[in-house]
Design a protein around this motif. Structure first.
Motif, PDB file in Angstrom:
ATOM      1  N   SER A 128       0.843  -1.192   0.000  1.00 18.04           N
ATOM      2  CA  SER A 128       0.000   0.000   0.000  1.00 18.04           C
ATOM      3  C   SER A 128       0.877   1.242   0.000  1.00 18.04           C
ATOM      4  O   SER A 128       1.954   1.276   0.594  1.00 18.04           O
ATOM      5  CB  SER A 128      -0.888  -0.003   1.256  1.00 18.04           C
ATOM      6  N   THR A 129       0.422   2.296  -0.680  1.00 15.27           N
ATOM      7  CA  THR A 129       1.170   3.550  -0.735  1.00 15.27           C
ATOM      8  C   THR A 129       0.805   4.464   0.424  1.00 15.27           C
ATOM      9  O   THR A 129       1.417   5.514   0.607  1.00 15.27           O
ATOM     10  CB  THR A 129       0.882   4.283  -2.063  1.00 15.27           C
ATOM     11  N   ALA A 130      -0.239   4.036   1.236  1.00 15.96           N
ATOM     12  CA  ALA A 130      -0.651   4.861   2.363  1.00 15.96           C
ATOM     13  C   ALA A 130       0.436   4.866   3.429  1.00 15.96           C
ATOM     14  O   ALA A 130       1.099   3.861   3.658  1.00 15.96           O
ATOM     15  CB  ALA A 130      -1.953   4.338   2.958  1.00 15.96           C
ATOM     16  N   LYS A 131       0.626   6.051   4.072  1.00 14.64           N
ATOM     17  CA  LYS A 131       1.627   6.168   5.123  1.00 14.64           C
ATOM     18  C   LYS A 131       1.150   5.421   6.370  1.00 14.64           C
ATOM     19  O   LYS A 131      -0.022   5.490   6.718  1.00 14.64           O
ATOM     20  CB  LYS A 131       1.866   7.632   5.466  1.00 14.64           C
ATOM     21  N   PRO A 132       2.069   4.711   7.041  1.00 14.14           N
ATOM     22  CA  PRO A 132       1.675   3.988   8.263  1.00 14.14           C
ATOM     23  C   PRO A 132       1.318   4.959   9.374  1.00 14.14           C
ATOM     24  O   PRO A 132       1.840   6.076   9.447  1.00 14.14           O
ATOM     25  CB  PRO A 132       2.924   3.189   8.615  1.00 14.14           C
ATOM     26  N   ARG A 133       0.414   4.521  10.251  1.00 13.36           N
ATOM     27  CA  ARG A 133       0.016   5.341  11.390  1.00 13.36           C
ATOM     28  C   ARG A 133       1.182   5.512  12.344  1.00 13.36           C
ATOM     29  O   ARG A 133       1.965   4.596  12.551  1.00 13.36           O
ATOM     30  CB  ARG A 133      -1.156   4.677  12.120  1.00 13.36           C
ATOM     31  N   ARG A 134       1.299   6.705  12.949  1.00 10.91           N
ATOM     32  CA  ARG A 134       2.343   6.973  13.925  1.00 10.91           C
ATOM     33  C   ARG A 134       1.732   7.053  15.318  1.00 10.91           C
ATOM     34  O   ARG A 134       0.572   7.451  15.479  1.00 10.91           O
ATOM     35  CB  ARG A 134       3.054   8.295  13.597  1.00 10.91           C
ATOM     36  N   TRP A 167       1.430  -4.030  24.621  1.00  9.67           N
ATOM     37  CA  TRP A 167       2.835  -3.744  24.345  1.00  9.67           C
ATOM     38  C   TRP A 167       3.207  -4.167  22.921  1.00  9.67           C
ATOM     39  O   TRP A 167       3.836  -3.408  22.164  1.00  9.67           O
ATOM     40  CB  TRP A 167       3.696  -4.461  25.379  1.00  9.67           C
ATOM     41  N   GLU A 168       2.816  -5.381  22.554  1.00  7.74           N
ATOM     42  CA  GLU A 168       3.131  -5.884  21.213  1.00  7.74           C
ATOM     43  C   GLU A 168       2.484  -5.029  20.135  1.00  7.74           C
ATOM     44  O   GLU A 168       3.076  -4.751  19.085  1.00  7.74           O
ATOM     45  CB  GLU A 168       2.680  -7.338  21.089  1.00  7.74           C
ATOM     46  N   ASN A 169       1.246  -4.583  20.402  1.00  9.76           N
ATOM     47  CA  ASN A 169       0.516  -3.766  19.429  1.00  9.76           C
ATOM     48  C   ASN A 169       1.212  -2.421  19.210  1.00  9.76           C
ATOM     49  O   ASN A 169       1.444  -1.984  18.081  1.00  9.76           O
ATOM     50  CB  ASN A 169      -0.921  -3.558  19.915  1.00  9.76           C
ATOM     51  N   LEU A 170       1.575  -1.744  20.317  1.00  7.50           N
ATOM     52  CA  LEU A 170       2.238  -0.443  20.208  1.00  7.50           C
ATOM     53  C   LEU A 170       3.629  -0.578  19.602  1.00  7.50           C
ATOM     54  O   LEU A 170       4.050   0.264  18.784  1.00  7.50           O
ATOM     55  CB  LEU A 170       2.327   0.202  21.594  1.00  7.50           C
ATOM     56  N   GLU A 171       4.356  -1.624  19.968  1.00  8.75           N
ATOM     57  CA  GLU A 171       5.685  -1.856  19.400  1.00  8.75           C
ATOM     58  C   GLU A 171       5.606  -2.037  17.888  1.00  8.75           C
ATOM     59  O   GLU A 171       6.443  -1.534  17.139  1.00  8.75           O
ATOM     60  CB  GLU A 171       6.302  -3.104  20.034  1.00  8.75           C
ATOM     61  N   SER A 172       4.587  -2.808  17.448  1.00  7.96           N
ATOM     62  CA  SER A 172       4.419  -3.072  16.021  1.00  7.96           C
ATOM     63  C   SER A 172       4.159  -1.778  15.252  1.00  7.96           C
ATOM     64  O   SER A 172       4.735  -1.550  14.186  1.00  7.96           O
ATOM     65  CB  SER A 172       3.269  -4.067  15.817  1.00  7.96           C
ATOM     66  N   ILE A 173       3.286  -0.928  15.807  1.00 13.20           N
ATOM     67  CA  ILE A 173       2.976   0.354  15.138  1.00 13.20           C
ATOM     68  C   ILE A 173       4.212   1.244  15.095  1.00 13.20           C
ATOM     69  O   ILE A 173       4.534   1.854  14.061  1.00 13.20           O
ATOM     70  CB  ILE A 173       1.819   1.076  15.876  1.00 13.20           C
ATOM     71  N   ALA A 174       4.943   1.307  16.218  1.00  8.49           N
ATOM     72  CA  ALA A 174       6.134   2.155  16.280  1.00  8.49           C
ATOM     73  C   ALA A 174       7.200   1.686  15.300  1.00  8.49           C
ATOM     74  O   ALA A 174       7.854   2.496  14.625  1.00  8.49           O
ATOM     75  CB  ALA A 174       6.689   2.154  17.705  1.00  8.49           C
ATOM     76  N   GLU A 175       7.396   0.368  15.205  1.00  9.89           N
ATOM     77  CA  GLU A 175       8.401  -0.173  14.297  1.00  9.89           C
ATOM     78  C   GLU A 175       8.061   0.120  12.847  1.00  9.89           C
ATOM     79  O   GLU A 175       8.918   0.508  12.050  1.00  9.89           O
ATOM     80  CB  GLU A 175       8.528  -1.679  14.524  1.00  9.89           C
ATOM     81  N   GLU A 176       6.769  -0.048  12.510  1.00  9.72           N
ATOM     82  CA  GLU A 176       6.337   0.197  11.133  1.00  9.72           C
ATOM     83  C   GLU A 176       6.477   1.671  10.755  1.00  9.72           C
ATOM     84  O   GLU A 176       6.786   2.006   9.619  1.00  9.72           O
ATOM     85  CB  GLU A 176       4.874  -0.248  10.969  1.00  9.72           C
ATOM     86  N   ALA A 177       6.278   2.548  11.738  1.00  7.52           N
ATOM     87  CA  ALA A 177       6.347   3.989  11.468  1.00  7.52           C
ATOM     88  C   ALA A 177       7.754   4.541  11.660  1.00  7.52           C
ATOM     89  O   ALA A 177       7.977   5.754  11.506  1.00  7.52           O
ATOM     90  CB  ALA A 177       5.376   4.732  12.381  1.00  7.52           C
ATOM     91  N   GLY A 178       8.727   3.686  12.017  1.00  9.74           N
ATOM     92  CA  GLY A 178      10.086   4.147  12.222  1.00  9.74           C
ATOM     93  C   GLY A 178      10.253   4.958  13.483  1.00  9.74           C
ATOM     94  O   GLY A 178      11.135   5.829  13.562  1.00  9.74           O
ATOM     95  N   GLN A 179       9.432   4.678  14.515  1.00 11.80           N
ATOM     96  CA  GLN A 179       9.525   5.419  15.768  1.00 11.80           C
ATOM     97  C   GLN A 179      10.258   4.631  16.845  1.00 11.80           C
ATOM     98  O   GLN A 179      10.226   5.008  18.011  1.00 11.80           O
ATOM     99  CB  GLN A 179       8.118   5.776  16.281  1.00 11.80           C
ATOM    100  N   GLY A 180      10.875   3.483  16.457  1.00  9.94           N
ATOM    101  CA  GLY A 180      11.551   2.649  17.448  1.00  9.94           C
ATOM    102  C   GLY A 180      12.809   3.307  18.000  1.00  9.94           C
ATOM    103  O   GLY A 180      13.327   4.259  17.476  1.00  9.94           O
TER     104      GLY A 180
END
Length: 603
Positions: A520-526, A590-603
């Motif tokens: 998908s070309t949509a930006k991941p949620r941050r 924790w797993e849910n927030l980690e997954s979102i952060a990793e996908e958005a490059g916020q790790g």
């Protein structure tokens, strides 16, 4: 409020208490696996929970309007009529006779368990009668189901159908089982009954085994220290005249109390210490079947079946009840001739058999006579063992050894049949449903023995994990008349079957799948600032919860823990349940927030 609770429950049959200070709270929607050794009181506890038996002491609390349905371990002899009548009878007080709601419910559950509603109950096989009694319990849609060995005499297909039915049951379930796969599929909590004490474990089956072993080690160490002190005090009391003149009466009273405490102690039940006696070496080919066909009238059990079993093969037989597994075993052993085909046995065969119906046991003989007729000794390897000593390896007391086998439970009969089987050398073991009624410790010991056994094995079993752990190839009764051979155990066959049944994608479907899988070309949620802060604090929160949980486990493992007030024990168990729920929820977050952060490059 819990659905049903017991507190400080006690009941005795004879000198030793079967239940002592037992406490348990059953919450809505729980599925509790009740585990323990044969004869420890599991069936008695189920009968007390179901209101069939009154305890000697303790308190039982039930939610107002609570409904309970039970499946007993033994099939009641007084039941009669058709299976439909059997299933409809408990519903008559709920709705008008013949209502479409009742009939629809009965039809749905009977279909899932493969029951013929017009069949006469008393004329059916043990497996069919068990399925009918299961259906009778299920159609009541009770708030609590009490199931005593629900998988006994069921084939794998029926067990899996039962698992699905029970997973969708909205109420609570307390069940006794020896089937580890069934336990893992259903259990949300384990209640362990050991020497009258009931302990709750909020964990997986594997973790339960680890924690119970740790608890037993702590108990053994505590008992050893107690016994050492008792010996010292006994030595002091036996000193000479001078010591007796100056004796401290307080110390004497303490010694008397220690003696009384030691007399009350129930040491852990011993483990089965069976050994398999290897027979002489067979020829390379143990048996060969060529073109075997058999049936009764128009019923074809198997047709044109051929196989060659070689020395060291470990073969499992699976298929629905009534398909002909036991018949095929008896033909392979040349107990009777097939309609067509030939059987050839190899050289130097020493065959040992285990029969699921216990027909190899003589009801007119005592336990000891069933093993060694009227002698006093058995030869185990090159050593002579007294029969009473040998039977103690299978957990039979001297009184039981001298008694009739009619007094034995199903699990004890299975242990006796194992004792009889293993008292003689064998290089070909033929086992027909050997795991029925065995407690889990004995089952796992038998499993270990068979894994180490150097001879050849033929095993009929509906225990999926047992087959996976023991056999190396499987004969599967498939469509009418066909028996196919597969490499591996039950899970290997299931995986092969699922691959065969999975349709291949056509070219157009494959293209559509590729299109769907385009990124998908949509930006991941941050994550928001608040969510980032929550993510930062979650590891510390998890440590707090785990530390409290660990502290509770240590307190409950204390040897003196169950001497505490029953209300405090129940409170600890409720807190343990709350901690488990909080941990699961926190880990998921924790797993849910980690997954979102990793996908958005916020790790």
């Amino acid at each position: 409020m819990s659905e049903l609770g017991i507190e400080g429950l006690g009941i005795s049959f004879g000198a030793r208490p079967l239940l002592e200070g037992a406490s348990l709270q059953i919450e809505r929607g729980e599925r509790i696996g009740l585990l323990g050794r044969n004869g420890c009181g599991k069936s008695t506890l189920l009968r007390i929970l179901g209101g069939e038996l009154e305890p000697d002491s303790g308190k039982i609390s039930r939610r107002k309007g609570l409904s309970v349905a039970s499946l007993p371990q033994e099939v009641p002899r007084e039941l009669s009529g058709t299976i439909h009548q059997l299933l409809h009878e408990p519903l008559e007080g709920i709705e008008a006779h013949g209502s479409w709601e009742n009939d629809a419910r009965i039809d749905r559950i009977a279909a899932r368990l493969g029951l013929d509603l017009e069949a006469v109950f008393a004329d059916q096989s043990a497996g069919t009668r068990r399925r009918a009694l299961l259906a009778r319990a299920l159609v009541q849609e009770a708030d609590i189901l009490l199931l005593d060995e629900p998988t006994n005499h069921l084939d794998i297909e029926a067990i899996m159908a039962l698992e699905e039915l029970l997973k969708r049951h909205p109420g609570s379930i307390v069940f006794v089982t020896h089937d580890r796969s069934f336990l893992r599929q259903l259990c949300t909590r384990i209640a362990d009954l050991d020497r009258g004490r009931l302990t709750s474990y909020e964990c997986s089956y594997e973790k339960y085994l680890e924690r119970k072993e740790a608890n037993l080690e702590v108990e053994a160490e505590t008992n050893a220290q107690f016994d050492k002190k008792l010996q010292q005090e006994e030595a002091w009391i036996r000193r000479g005249v001078k010591a007796r003149r100056t004796r401290d009466m307080g110390r004497v009273r303490e010694l008397q109390a220690m003696r009384a405490e030691r007399a009350r102690r129930q040491d852990p039940t011993g483990k089965v210490r069976a050994e398999i006696q290897e027979g002489g070496r067979t020829g390379q080919i143990v048996l060969r079947a060529t073109g075997i066909s058999h049936g009764y009238g128009e019923q074809v059990l198997f047709k044109d079946f051929s196989t060659e079993i070689q020395r060291g093969d470990r073969v499992g037989l699976i298929g629905p009840n009534g398909c002909g597994k036991t018949t095929l075993l008896r033909i392979l052993l040349e107990e009777f001739e097939p309609n067509e085909g030939t059987i050839r046995h190899g050289t130097n065969l020493e065959i040992g058999c285990f029969d699921q119906l216990h027909d190899l046991l003589d009801e007119s003989k005592t336990v000891r006579e069933n093993v060694c007729d009227f002698g006093d000794h058995v030869m185990i390897g090159e050593k002579q063992r007294h029969i009473i000593s040998y039977l103690s390896d299978f957990l039979f007391t001297p009184d039981q050894a001298q008694g009739k086998i009619t007094k034995l439970s199903g699990g004890e009969r299975n242990r006796l049949q194992l004792a009889k089987l293993l008292a003689r050398p064998a290089n070909l073991l033929v086992l027909d449903e050997p795991t029925n009624d065995l407690d889990l410790e004995t089952l796992e010991h038998l499993e270990d023995l068979l894994v180490q056994y150097q001879g050849t094995l033929l095993i009929v079993s509906h225990d999926r994990e047992f087959l996976d752990n023991v056999v190396t190839s499987t004969l599967v009764f498939e469509e009418t008349g066909k028996v196919a051979e597969y490499v591996g155990g039950y899970s290997d066959w299931l995986e092969w079957k699922s691959k065969q049944e999975q349709p291949e994608l056509t070219t157009s479907k494959a293209k559509a799948k590729v299109r769907q899988e385009k990124p998908s070309t949509a930006k991941p949620r941050r994550l928001t600032y608040k969510e980032l802060e929550e993510l930062r604090l979650l590891p510390a929160r998890l440590e707090e919860l785990e530390a409290e949980q660990s502290s509770l486990h240590e307190r409950m493992a204390s040897p003196d823990y169950f001497k505490r007030d029953g209300g405090m024990i129940a409170s600890d168990q409720r807190r343990l349940e709350e901690l488990q729920a909080s941990l699961s929820k926190t880990y998921e977050r924790w797993e849910n927030l980690e997954s979102i952060a990793e996908e958005a490059g916020q790790g």
